[in-house]
Design an enzyme around this catalytic site. Structure first.
Site, mmCIF file in Angstrom:
data_model
loop_
_atom_site.group_PDB
_atom_site.id
_atom_site.type_symbol
_atom_site.label_atom_id
_atom_site.label_comp_id
_atom_site.label_asym_id
_atom_site.label_seq_id
_atom_site.Cartn_x
_atom_site.Cartn_y
_atom_site.Cartn_z
ATOM 1 N N ALA A 146 0.661 -1.147 0.117
ATOM 2 C CA ALA A 146 -0.193 -0.119 0.109
ATOM 3 C C ALA A 146 0.911 1.222 0.157
ATOM 4 O O ALA A 146 1.743 1.413 0.948
ATOM 5 C CB ALA A 146 -0.808 -0.008 1.230
ATOM 6 N N SER A 188 1.106 5.184 -0.189
ATOM 7 C CA SER A 188 0.361 6.366 -0.059
ATOM 8 C C SER A 188 0.878 7.691 -0.697
ATOM 9 O O SER A 188 0.308 8.479 -0.831
ATOM 10 C CB SER A 188 0.510 6.797 1.611
ATOM 11 N N GLY A 206 4.072 8.543 0.531
ATOM 12 C CA GLY A 206 5.032 9.252 1.249
ATOM 13 C C GLY A 206 6.127 8.316 1.450
ATOM 14 O O GLY A 206 6.370 7.232 0.688
ATOM 15 N N ASP A 232 7.485 6.628 4.026
ATOM 16 C CA ASP A 232 7.367 5.529 4.585
ATOM 17 C C ASP A 232 7.140 4.189 3.905
ATOM 18 O O ASP A 232 7.756 3.098 3.860
ATOM 19 C CB ASP A 232 6.721 5.785 6.003
ATOM 20 N N SER A 233 6.037 4.372 3.190
ATOM 21 C CA SER A 233 5.421 3.332 2.500
ATOM 22 C C SER A 233 6.399 2.956 1.218
ATOM 23 O O SER A 233 6.633 1.791 0.808
ATOM 24 C CB SER A 233 4.223 3.728 1.930
ATOM 25 N N LEU A 279 -4.334 3.883 -2.825
ATOM 26 C CA LEU A 279 -6.019 4.125 -2.909
ATOM 27 C C LEU A 279 -6.315 5.176 -2.960
ATOM 28 O O LEU A 279 -6.052 6.449 -2.251
ATOM 29 C CB LEU A 279 -6.241 3.447 -1.212
ATOM 30 N N CYS A 284 -9.978 4.175 9.518
ATOM 31 C CA CYS A 284 -9.491 3.976 8.190
ATOM 32 C C CYS A 284 -8.441 2.702 8.336
ATOM 33 O O CYS A 284 -8.829 1.822 7.140
ATOM 34 C CB CYS A 284 -8.776 5.231 7.769
ATOM 35 N N GLY A 341 3.741 1.074 5.625
ATOM 36 C CA GLY A 341 4.876 1.833 6.195
ATOM 37 C C GLY A 341 4.659 2.191 7.587
ATOM 38 O O GLY A 341 5.286 3.048 8.217
ATOM 39 N N CYS A 395 -7.092 13.637 6.988
ATOM 40 C CA CYS A 395 -6.759 13.543 5.542
ATOM 41 C C CYS A 395 -7.896 14.402 4.711
ATOM 42 O O CYS A 395 -7.892 14.910 3.750
ATOM 43 C CB CYS A 395 -6.619 12.375 4.980
#
Length: 365
Positions: free
Chosen positions: A6, A8, A10, A12-13, A32, A101, A125, A198
Site C-alpha cells: 500500500a 500512500s 509518502g 515510509d510506504s 488507494l 481507516c 509503512g 486527511c
C-alpha cells in the site's frame, strides 16, 4: 511471498515497499484513491491521499521496478470513515478517523481484496513490530518510540495480523528511513509527513462539521447546571477544550474552565475546573482483540487513550459486552468516542471505543 504494498505517496510506504523487494518478495504497489475530487491538492503537510500523492507513489513504484495500480476506495471510505466521523460528532462523541481507516479500509477492504487476488500479505509503512509467538502472531510497539504507531493498529484482528507486513518496525529513527530513501533515489525522501484529518486538509474541522451537521444555539452550563454561556453548535466542542468557550459568567475562583461533557440530545456543553478532567474509570464496547484474547475476565494492563499519550497502568475487567478500565492514576480529559488500546508490556492486547467515563472529582468536590 506475494506482497501488495500500500503506497500512500509518502516516504515510509515507499521505503517499506523497497525493503519488501529487497527481501525477495514478489511486490505489487497500489495507491488507494479515497476521494472522488480528482483535483484535490496537498498543502504542505496537510492532508494525504491527494492527486500529488498518487503521482509520488507511481514514481516510487517506477523507481523500484514494480507494477503499480490505483484502486478506487472512495465510496467505502465515505461510508465507513467520513460518514462515521460525522455520525459520531452528532452523537456528542470524539472519533478517531485514522483508527476507522485502518480498521475498515487498509486492513479490511484492502486486505480482503488482496487475499482474493492471491496475495499473501499487505505491506504498509507503519512503525510497529510483528512477533510470531507460540500462540500466534502478536503486534508490538516499534523500536522507535517517537514513531510508534501500534496504537492506531490496535483494531487489527488475529486473522489480519497473519496477512500483514511491517518492514519499518525495527528501524531506530525516521531520519534513517529518509536517508535510505535518498540513497535509493526516491523523490519522496524529504517529503513532509501528513498531519491533521486527511479529508479536512485545511484543518478547519469546526467549519467542515458545521456544513454537514449544521449549527444550533445552545447553553453552556457548569457542573451544577447553571448557565454560564452560549454556543452555536455542540459539535464544535470536545472534552478538554479551553479555547473558544466565550463564557459570560466567570468562575467563582477566577480560574479557566474546560469542556467536561458534550450532551447532543439537549445541545448542551458542560464546563468545569481543570481538575474535573481527571478520569477514574472508562468503559466501552465495540471491542476487538489483537491476536489471542486475555485468559481471564479481569487482568492488569497498560492503557493508551491517544496516539501519542503515555500509557497508564490499569486494571481491566470484562463485564458482559463491556470492558471497564480503572487506571492506577487518573486519565486526563477522556472523551467518549476515543479509542482505548490495551497493552501488556510492548504487546498490543486489543482495543475498545470509550462509551462512558467517571470523573475522579465528584460534583461539588
Amino acid at each position: 511471498m506475494k506482497i501488495l504494498a500500500a503506497m500512500s505517496g509518502g516516504v515510509d510506504s515507499a521505503v517499506a515497499a523497497a525493503r519488501a523487494v529487497d527481501a525477495g518478495h514478489e511486490v505489487v504497489g497500489v495507491h488507494l484513491a479515497l476521494s472522488r475530487a480528482g483535483g484535490t491538492l496537498r498543502t504542505g503537510s496537510r492532508g494525504c491521499c491527494t492527486i500529488e500523492d498518487a503521482m509520488d507513489a507511481r514514481r516510487a513504484a517506477d523507481r523500484l521496478g514494480i507494477p503499480f495500480y490505483v484502486w478506487d476506495f472512495s465510496e467505502r471510505f465515505r461510508d465507513d470513515v467520513i460518514d462515521d466521523f460525522v455520525a459520531e460528532y452528532r452523537a456528542g462523541r470524539t472519533p478517531n478517523p485514522c483508527m476507522r481507516c485502518n480498521e475498515k479500509i487498509k486492513f479490511e477492504a484492502l486486505l480482503e481484496r488482496a487475499v482474493e487476488l492471491g496475495f499473501d500479505a499487505v505491506c504498509t509503512g507503519h512503525y510497529a513490530l510483528l512477533v510470531d509467538g507460540p500462540e500466534g502472531r502478536e503486534l508490538h510497539r516499534a523500536s522507535d518510540a517517537a514513531k510508534d504507531q501500534s496504537y492506531v493498529l490496535g483494531v487489527l484482528t488475529a486473522e489480519q495480523l497473519a496477512h500483514t507486513y511491517f518492514p519499518l518496525g525495527t528501524t531506530p529513527t525516521k531520519a534513517l528511513v529518509r536517508a535510505e530513501a535518498a540513497e535509493r533515489g526516491l523523490t519522496v525522501a524529504q517529503k513532509p509527513d501528513s498531519h491533521d484529518i486527511c479529508f479536512i486538509p485545511d484543518g478547519d474541522t469546526r467549519g467542515w462539521l458545521a456544513e454537514r451537521v449544521g449549527t444550533a444555539e445552545g447553553d453552556i452550563v457548569d457542573r451544577s447546571g447553571a448557565v454560564v454561556g452560549a454556543h452555536e453548535g455542540a459539535h464544535a466542542f470536545t472534552v478538554g477544550q479551553r479555547r473558544g468557550l466565550s463564557l459570560g459568567v466567570p468562575a467563582p475562583d477566577g480560574k479557566p474552565r474546560f469542556v467536561l461533557e458534550v450532551r447532543p440530545v439537549t445541545n448542551t456543553v458542560v464546563v468545569g475546573p481543570r481538575e474535573a478532567l481527571a478520569t477514574a474509570e472508562i468503559a466501552g464496547t465495540r471491542r476487538s482483540w489483537t491476536g489471542r484474547p486475555p485468559s481471564a475476565s479481569s487482568f492488569a494492563c497498560e492503557v493508551q487513550i491517544r496516539a501519542h499519550a503515555e500509557p497508564v497502568a490499569a486494571q481491566a475487567e470484562i463485564v458482559g459486552d463491556e470492558i471497564v478500565v480503572r487506571p492506577a492514576s487518573p486519565f486526563d480529559g477522556v472523551a467518549p468516542g476515543q479509542t482505548a488500546v490495551l497493552y501488556v508490556g510492548t504487546r498490543v492486547l486489543g482495543q475498545f471505543t470509550i462509551a462512558r467515563t467517571v470523573s475522579a472529582v465528584p460534583v461539588g468536590g
